[in-house]
Design an enzyme around this catalytic site. Structure first.
Site, mmCIF file in Angstrom:
data_model
loop_
_atom_site.group_PDB
_atom_site.id
_atom_site.type_symbol
_atom_site.label_atom_id
_atom_site.label_comp_id
_atom_site.label_asym_id
_atom_site.label_seq_id
_atom_site.Cartn_x
_atom_site.Cartn_y
_atom_site.Cartn_z
ATOM 1 N N LYS A 1 -6.869 -2.574 0.631
ATOM 2 C CA LYS A 1 -7.178 -3.328 1.666
ATOM 3 C C LYS A 1 -8.564 -3.370 2.121
ATOM 4 O O LYS A 1 -9.475 -3.663 1.330
ATOM 5 C CB LYS A 1 -6.343 -2.972 2.848
ATOM 6 C CG LYS A 1 -4.813 -2.784 2.694
ATOM 7 C CD LYS A 1 -4.432 -3.958 2.000
ATOM 8 C CE LYS A 1 -2.857 -3.715 1.695
ATOM 9 N NZ LYS A 1 -2.074 -4.966 0.970
ATOM 10 N N TYR B 1 4.498 0.114 8.364
ATOM 11 C CA TYR B 1 4.441 -0.858 7.204
ATOM 12 C C TYR B 1 5.803 -0.902 6.883
ATOM 13 O O TYR B 1 6.353 -0.110 6.527
ATOM 14 C CB TYR B 1 3.140 -0.585 6.517
ATOM 15 C CG TYR B 1 3.386 -1.189 5.145
ATOM 16 C CD1 TYR B 1 3.135 -2.542 4.930
ATOM 17 C CD2 TYR B 1 3.594 -0.501 3.981
ATOM 18 C CE1 TYR B 1 3.213 -3.096 3.749
ATOM 19 C CE2 TYR B 1 3.583 -1.168 2.854
ATOM 20 C CZ TYR B 1 3.657 -2.610 2.791
ATOM 21 O OH TYR B 1 3.714 -3.187 1.447
ATOM 22 N N ASP C 1 -1.437 6.822 8.907
ATOM 23 C CA ASP C 1 -1.824 5.667 8.125
ATOM 24 C C ASP C 1 -3.051 5.081 8.898
ATOM 25 O O ASP C 1 -2.753 4.288 9.990
ATOM 26 C CB ASP C 1 -0.803 4.650 7.738
ATOM 27 C CG ASP C 1 -1.016 3.691 6.842
ATOM 28 O OD1 ASP C 1 -2.235 3.375 6.687
ATOM 29 O OD2 ASP C 1 -0.309 2.999 6.227
ATOM 30 N N ARG D 1 -5.047 12.006 -15.571
ATOM 31 C CA ARG D 1 -3.985 11.786 -14.747
ATOM 32 C C ARG D 1 -4.207 13.020 -13.418
ATOM 33 O O ARG D 1 -3.712 12.768 -12.408
ATOM 34 C CB ARG D 1 -2.570 12.199 -15.196
ATOM 35 C CG ARG D 1 -1.470 12.351 -14.526
ATOM 36 C CD ARG D 1 0.084 11.961 -15.091
ATOM 37 N NE ARG D 1 0.176 12.576 -16.278
ATOM 38 C CZ ARG D 1 0.477 14.074 -16.320
ATOM 39 N NH1 ARG D 1 0.636 14.722 -15.397
ATOM 40 N NH2 ARG D 1 0.767 14.307 -17.671
HETATM 41 C C1 LIG Z 1 -0.734 -0.359 6.964
HETATM 42 C C2 LIG Z 1 -0.389 -0.271 5.450
HETATM 43 N N1 LIG Z 1 -0.209 1.009 4.805
HETATM 44 C C3 LIG Z 1 0.273 0.802 3.440
HETATM 45 C C4 LIG Z 1 0.309 -0.196 2.744
HETATM 46 C C5 LIG Z 1 0.637 0.001 1.209
HETATM 47 O O1 LIG Z 1 -0.454 -0.549 0.595
HETATM 48 P P1 LIG Z 1 -0.497 -0.710 -1.142
HETATM 49 O O2 LIG Z 1 0.121 -2.157 -0.882
HETATM 50 O O3 LIG Z 1 -1.770 -0.581 -1.735
HETATM 51 O O4 LIG Z 1 0.663 0.173 -1.847
HETATM 52 C C6 LIG Z 1 0.008 -1.433 3.141
HETATM 53 C C7 LIG Z 1 0.236 -2.623 2.504
HETATM 54 O O5 LIG Z 1 0.090 -3.833 2.876
HETATM 55 C C8 LIG Z 1 -0.226 -1.641 4.541
HETATM 56 O O6 LIG Z 1 -0.376 -2.672 5.237
#
Ligand SMILES: Cc1ncc(COP(=O)(O)O)c(C=O)c1O
Length: 391
Positions: free
Chosen positions: A207, A110, A182, A57
């Protein structure tokens, strides 16, 4: 490792750190705990006085390889990992934001992050100010009023708006705020926020980093002192990444540069094609010279990425005819894979929001998010051409 180019770093960083078996790829260590006959050594590793592993963990040898890859690719002092991208976002925000603190961000984050800002953080008496993503002056003004965290995402999901990371990081520094970016859409191949002044960079590794739609994870890299704080929160909060998905993501990252170069090139060709199509009203892609954020993108990105969105003149009714007619796109919620993925924000990035909230964000119901895969671009163009005939 620092002297190598990104494609080389992606292949070699972290590899060989699991000693004694001379493996030529990353070993998957599915052990929950690590045993010690020497109690003094066990104590030293537990206290962090000696390198080693105690319990998965906290840290795990396979996961550590992946963390090293992102650390090196983002040019960071330290890195840590999470079970998903959302866990990276929420653990980071909840580490630095407590009751009475304030975060400044943008309206276009997002959908999951947006939900945190609109619904969850306020419940803990944390103030959130979400600015117009297209208005840098307004964002700077909001930051200058004082805040603890500045949370940025660029290019944004799904309308590919571009933020000037250097400019906004300077504004944040002036008030002592931590800047978190991000970088999921750009990937470290196309953009390195830490080199532009950010303190921390995070990824949904689900992604482009993984790249094959077969594992979920989140990664965070940046200043050691800050990463450690988030790591301590995450090890107790428990949103840890497992060895199996860490292996899949590390394996995917070995081809990251190849995939991203292909996706950058194909996306630009496709965006130019769509721009002049009579059934399309808008194309959102930062590589187009007509895109409002193009100059900033040119300054801070090494490539414009594989993500774009576009609106069909015929609105939602046209979307319903167009999307099922695509042969070379999974109609699915994710992005950043070897295969092309497409979908409307109302079932993908912004499913968490109401139609009214999407409208306020300037996301038309006729918008399509298109994640370009590594297929041959001529096939993708033909597929779009045929499907557009039905729209
Ligand atoms: C720009 C962006 N940040 C964060 C996330 C969240 O990621 P996760 O689906 O791996 O939790 C996404 C998901 O589509 C995203 O497009």
């Amino acid at each position: 490792m620092d002297s190598f180019k990104k494609g080389t770093k992606a292949v070699w960083a972290g590899e060989g750190s699991i000693k004694g078996i001379n493996a030529v790829t990353t070993p998957i260590v599915n052990s929950v705990a690590f045993a010690y006959n020497d109690l003094e050594e066990w104590y030293d590793v537990s206290k962090g006085n000696k390198e080693g592993f105690i319990y998965s963990r906290n840290t795990n040898p396979t996961v550590a390889v992946l963390e090293e890859k992102i650390r090196v690719l983002e040019g960071a002092e330290a890195a840590t990992s999470f079970s998903t991208g959302m866990a990276a976002i929420s653990n980071s925000l909840f580490t630095f934001l407590t009751a009475g603190k304030k975060v400044v961000s943008i309206k276009d984050t997002y959908g999951g992050a947006s939900k945190l800002f609109l619904d969850f953080l306020p419940k803990y008496n944390i103030e959130t100010e979400l600015c117009d993503t297209t208005d840098h002056d307004a964002i700077e003004t909001a930051i200058a009023k004082g805040c603890d965290v500045v949370y940025l995402e660029t290019p944004t999901n799904p309308t590919l708006k571009v933020l000037d990371i250097e400019r906004l990081s300077k504004a944040a520094k002036a008030v002592g705020a931590i800047v978190l970016v991000d970088n999921t859409f750009a990937t470290p191949i196309n953009q390195n926020p830490l080199q532009l002044g950010a303190d921390l960079v995070l990824h949904s590794a689900t992604k482009f980093l993984c790249g094959h739609s077969d594992a979920m994870g989140g990664l965070l890299a940046g200043k050691k002192e800050l990463v450690q704080q988030v790591f301590h929160f995450r090890e107790i909060n428990g949103a840890s990444l497992q060895a199996d998905p860490a292996y899949m993501i590390a394996r995917g990252m070995k081809t990251l540069e190849l995939r991203i170069e292909r996706q950058n090139a194909s996306a630009l060709i496709i965006a130019n094609y769509l721009k002049s199509h009579d059934k399309i009203s808008d194309v959102f892609y930062p590589g187009l010279s007509t895109h409002p954020g193009h100059e900033i993108a040119k300054k801070q990105m090494q490539g414009f990425g594989g993500m774009m969105s576009f609106s069909l003149k015929g609105g939602w009714e046209a979307v319903k005819k167009f999307l099922p007619a695509l042969k070379l796109a999974h109609l699915a919620a994710s992005l950043g894979s070897v295969s092309t993925l497409a979908g409307p924000p109302r079932t993908t990035s912004h499913v968490e929001l109401t139609e009214e909230q999407r409208k306020q964000l300037g996301i038309p119901e006729g918008l399509i998010r298109y994640s370009v895969g590594i297929e041959n671009v001529d096939d993708l163009l033909n597929d779009l051409e045929e499907a557009l005939k039905k729209a």
